[in-house]
Design a protein around this motif. Structure first.
Motif, PDB file in Angstrom:
ATOM      1  N   ALA A   1       8.461  -7.024  31.945  1.00 36.92           N
ATOM      2  CA  ALA A   1       7.903  -8.187  32.631  1.00 36.92           C
ATOM      3  C   ALA A   1       7.949  -7.997  34.141  1.00 36.92           C
ATOM      4  N   ASP A   2       9.059  -7.493  34.645  1.00 36.82           N
ATOM      5  CA  ASP A   2       9.192  -7.273  36.084  1.00 36.82           C
ATOM      6  C   ASP A   2       8.210  -6.215  36.578  1.00 36.82           C
ATOM      7  N   ALA A   3       7.972  -5.183  35.764  1.00 39.65           N
ATOM      8  CA  ALA A   3       7.093  -4.085  36.171  1.00 39.65           C
ATOM      9  C   ALA A   3       5.620  -4.434  35.995  1.00 39.65           C
ATOM     10  N   GLY A   4       5.313  -5.424  35.163  1.00 38.54           N
ATOM     11  CA  GLY A   4       3.924  -5.771  34.911  1.00 38.54           C
ATOM     12  C   GLY A   4       3.194  -4.744  34.072  1.00 38.54           C
ATOM     13  N   VAL A   5       3.953  -3.932  33.332  1.00 34.70           N
ATOM     14  CA  VAL A   5       3.351  -2.926  32.454  1.00 34.70           C
ATOM     15  C   VAL A   5       3.069  -3.561  31.095  1.00 34.70           C
ATOM     16  N   PRO A   6       1.846  -3.401  30.567  1.00 33.60           N
ATOM     17  CA  PRO A   6       1.510  -4.058  29.303  1.00 33.60           C
ATOM     18  C   PRO A   6       2.237  -3.463  28.111  1.00 33.60           C
ATOM     19  N   VAL A   7       2.591  -4.326  27.174  1.00 31.03           N
ATOM     20  CA  VAL A   7       3.185  -3.897  25.913  1.00 31.03           C
ATOM     21  C   VAL A   7       2.291  -4.403  24.779  1.00 31.03           C
ATOM     22  N   VAL A   8       1.778  -3.465  24.002  1.00 37.24           N
ATOM     23  CA  VAL A   8       0.930  -3.799  22.850  1.00 37.24           C
ATOM     24  C   VAL A   8       1.867  -4.093  21.683  1.00 37.24           C
ATOM     25  N   VAL A   9       1.862  -5.328  21.219  1.00 32.82           N
ATOM     26  CA  VAL A   9       2.834  -5.783  20.228  1.00 32.82           C
ATOM     27  C   VAL A   9       2.141  -6.120  18.908  1.00 32.82           C
ATOM     28  N   HIS A  10       2.484  -5.368  17.866  1.00 32.71           N
ATOM     29  CA  HIS A  10       1.999  -5.719  16.528  1.00 32.71           C
ATOM     30  C   HIS A  10       3.028  -6.678  15.934  1.00 32.71           C
ATOM     31  N   CYS A  11       2.752  -7.972  16.111  1.00 31.31           N
ATOM     32  CA  CYS A  11       3.700  -8.988  15.651  1.00 31.31           C
ATOM     33  C   CYS A  11       3.090  -9.941  14.646  1.00 31.31           C
ATOM     34  N   GLY A  12       1.817  -9.753  14.301  1.00 31.96           N
ATOM     35  CA  GLY A  12       1.178 -10.613  13.313  1.00 31.96           C
ATOM     36  C   GLY A  12       1.495 -10.174  11.896  1.00 31.96           C
ATOM     37  N   HIS A  13       1.142 -10.997  10.944  1.00 25.66           N
ATOM     38  CA  HIS A  13       1.414 -10.707   9.535  1.00 25.66           C
ATOM     39  C   HIS A  13       0.447  -9.683   8.943  1.00 25.66           C
ATOM     40  N   GLY A  14      -0.699  -9.456   9.566  1.00 26.61           N
ATOM     41  CA  GLY A  14      -1.679  -8.539   8.999  1.00 26.61           C
ATOM     42  C   GLY A  14      -1.371  -7.093   9.290  1.00 26.61           C
ATOM     43  N   PRO A  15      -1.723  -6.162   8.400  1.00 24.95           N
ATOM     44  CA  PRO A  15      -2.320  -6.391   7.090  1.00 24.95           C
ATOM     45  C   PRO A  15      -1.286  -6.711   6.009  1.00 24.95           C
ATOM     46  N   LYS A  16      -0.009  -6.691   6.389  1.00 22.72           N
ATOM     47  CA  LYS A  16       1.041  -6.965   5.417  1.00 22.72           C
ATOM     48  C   LYS A  16       2.199  -7.635   6.134  1.00 22.72           C
ATOM     49  N   ARG A  17       2.680  -8.721   5.583  1.00 24.17           N
ATOM     50  CA  ARG A  17       3.773  -9.472   6.205  1.00 24.17           C
ATOM     51  C   ARG A  17       5.024  -8.605   6.309  1.00 24.17           C
ATOM     52  N   GLY A  18       5.666  -8.656   7.468  1.00 24.42           N
ATOM     53  CA  GLY A  18       6.893  -7.904   7.682  1.00 24.42           C
ATOM     54  C   GLY A  18       8.102  -8.818   7.750  1.00 24.42           C
ATOM     55  N   ASP A  19       9.269  -8.213   7.893  1.00 26.41           N
ATOM     56  CA  ASP A  19      10.504  -8.998   7.923  1.00 26.41           C
ATOM     57  C   ASP A  19      10.544  -9.971   9.103  1.00 26.41           C
ATOM     58  N   TYR A  20       9.954  -9.582  10.242  1.00 26.09           N
ATOM     59  CA  TYR A  20      10.033 -10.411  11.442  1.00 26.09           C
ATOM     60  C   TYR A  20       8.671 -10.614  12.088  1.00 26.09           C
ATOM     61  N   THR A  21       7.596 -10.504  11.297  1.00 29.57           N
ATOM     62  CA  THR A  21       6.279 -10.770  11.853  1.00 29.57           C
ATOM     63  C   THR A  21       6.039 -12.278  11.935  1.00 29.57           C
ATOM     64  N   GLY A  22       5.000 -12.626  12.688  1.00 27.52           N
ATOM     65  CA  GLY A  22       4.660 -14.034  12.868  1.00 27.52           C
ATOM     66  C   GLY A  22       4.583 -14.369  14.345  1.00 27.52           C
ATOM     67  N   LEU A  23       3.536 -15.073  14.723  1.00 33.13           N
ATOM     68  CA  LEU A  23       3.358 -15.427  16.127  1.00 33.13           C
ATOM     69  C   LEU A  23       4.444 -16.382  16.608  1.00 33.13           C
ATOM     70  N   ASP A  24       5.044 -17.143  15.704  1.00 35.51           N
ATOM     71  CA  ASP A  24       6.126 -18.033  16.102  1.00 35.51           C
ATOM     72  C   ASP A  24       7.354 -17.240  16.532  1.00 35.51           C
ATOM     73  N   VAL A  25       7.602 -16.118  15.855  1.00 30.66           N
ATOM     74  CA  VAL A  25       8.756 -15.279  16.201  1.00 30.66           C
ATOM     75  C   VAL A  25       8.561 -14.663  17.581  1.00 30.66           C
ATOM     76  N   PHE A  26       7.417 -14.001  17.787  1.00 29.99           N
ATOM     77  CA  PHE A  26       7.211 -13.376  19.098  1.00 29.99           C
ATOM     78  C   PHE A  26       7.033 -14.435  20.182  1.00 29.99           C
TER      79      PHE A  26
END
Length: 300
Positions: free
Chosen positions: A159-184
């Motif tokens: 966040a301080d550096a302003g460098v982008p982080v590509v985050v696969h945090c959605g449930h697609g294509p398969k739900r994970g243990d900690y996926t979900g937009l509410d979690v991220f």
């Protein structure tokens, strides 16, 4: 060839991009991996009917140099080669490998990844000092909680550096243990200045992803596998998708998942061009998504 309907095939992509007045594409979501790891990834996709309920034939199953050549033939002038660990101890190895890959591959920007383990923050800080321009966080494959305190310093440094982080945090294509937009979303609440790119536009929680973009001015969506026939049957876009895009049009970036997609690269561009058929978006939206916004994020 109409810019509104996209290229008809991969052979048409470069000319279509030029017709938009662009000198090339900037793809923020591409994967290159060490060969042993890539073979395992492709073997997983070979069993996609078991994992996802549908075949997933990797369209660009080619040697590394040929995959790079394909990107160049498509007019991809710059791309982020993303790597991701699935267990402790892998991140440092992958970061070293992708740094060497970027050094030897014109057009590839230096990237890194992370995993919740002791030293995660210092590893990210070291990568930032070395000049990385993008980070990949794969919550689904890594099966880790992005809220883990071991990652707090890493998120803060990014966040301080302003460098982008590509985050696969959605449930697609398969739900994970900690996926979900509410979690991220809890990570973003703690680090509201994080330049987060929600991979696959948060698929299938598209509306929730757009809400996070509205709420946090440095959050973006990428287009990876969004709106293409392969995913529409299991994660259809909302019928008002163009309406949702209008107010966040400057925070959508090209992503494709090349080479691991089960269809030609042009298919993703056709989907994006379809959204741009809405007169409120049009060619300015295409130029922003395909080049200007990802180029700004990657500082190229």
């Amino acid at each position: 060839m109409s810019t509104r309907f996209g290229p008809g095939s991969d052979e048409d992509v470069a000319a279509w991009v030029r017709s938009l007045g662009l000198d090339g594409l900037v793809d923020l979501h591409v994967h290159f991996l060490p060969e042993p790891m890539l073979r395992k990834v492709w073997a997983y996709f070979d069993q996609a009917e078991e994992h996802y309920g549908t075949p997933w034939p990797v369209h660009y199953r080619l040697p590394e140099d040929e995959r790079v050549a394909v990107l160049r033939s498509l007019g991809v002038r710059c791309f982020a080669p993303l790597v991701y660990p699935h267990k402790p101890g892998m991140a440092d190895w992958l970061n070293g490998w992708v740094r060497e890959f970027a050094d030897r591959t014109p057009g590839a920007v230096p990237t890194a990844t992370l995993y919740p383990e002791p030293g995660a923050a210092s590893a990210v800080e070291s990568a930032l000092r070395a000049g990385i321009r993008c980070v990949k966080a794969h919550v689904q494959v890594g099966a880790y909680d992005p809220r883990d305190p071991l990652l707090d310093g890493a998120w803060g440094a990014l966040a301080d550096a302003g460098v982008p982080v590509v985050v696969h945090c959605g449930h697609g294509p398969k739900r994970g243990d900690y996926t979900g937009l509410d979690v991220f979303g809890e990570v973003l609440a703690r680090h509201p200045r994080l330049v987060a790119v929600l991979a696959h536009a948060g698929m299938p929680e598209f509306e929730a992803a757009v809400e996070l973009v509205r709420r946090y001015p440095r959050v973006h969506l990428d287009t990876t596998m969004v709106g293409v026939p392969f995913t529409e049957w299991m994660s259809p876009l909302p019928s008002n998708w163009p309406d949702l895009l209008v107010e966040i049009a400057d925070r959508v970036v090209l992503g494709t998942d090349f080479p691991n997609i089960p269809y030609p690269y042009a298919t993703q561009l056709e989907a994006i061009a379809g959204w741009a058929a809405d007169d409120r978006l049009g060619e300015p939206f295409l130029r922003a998504v395909l080049h200007d916004t990802p180029a700004k994020l990657l500082s190229v």
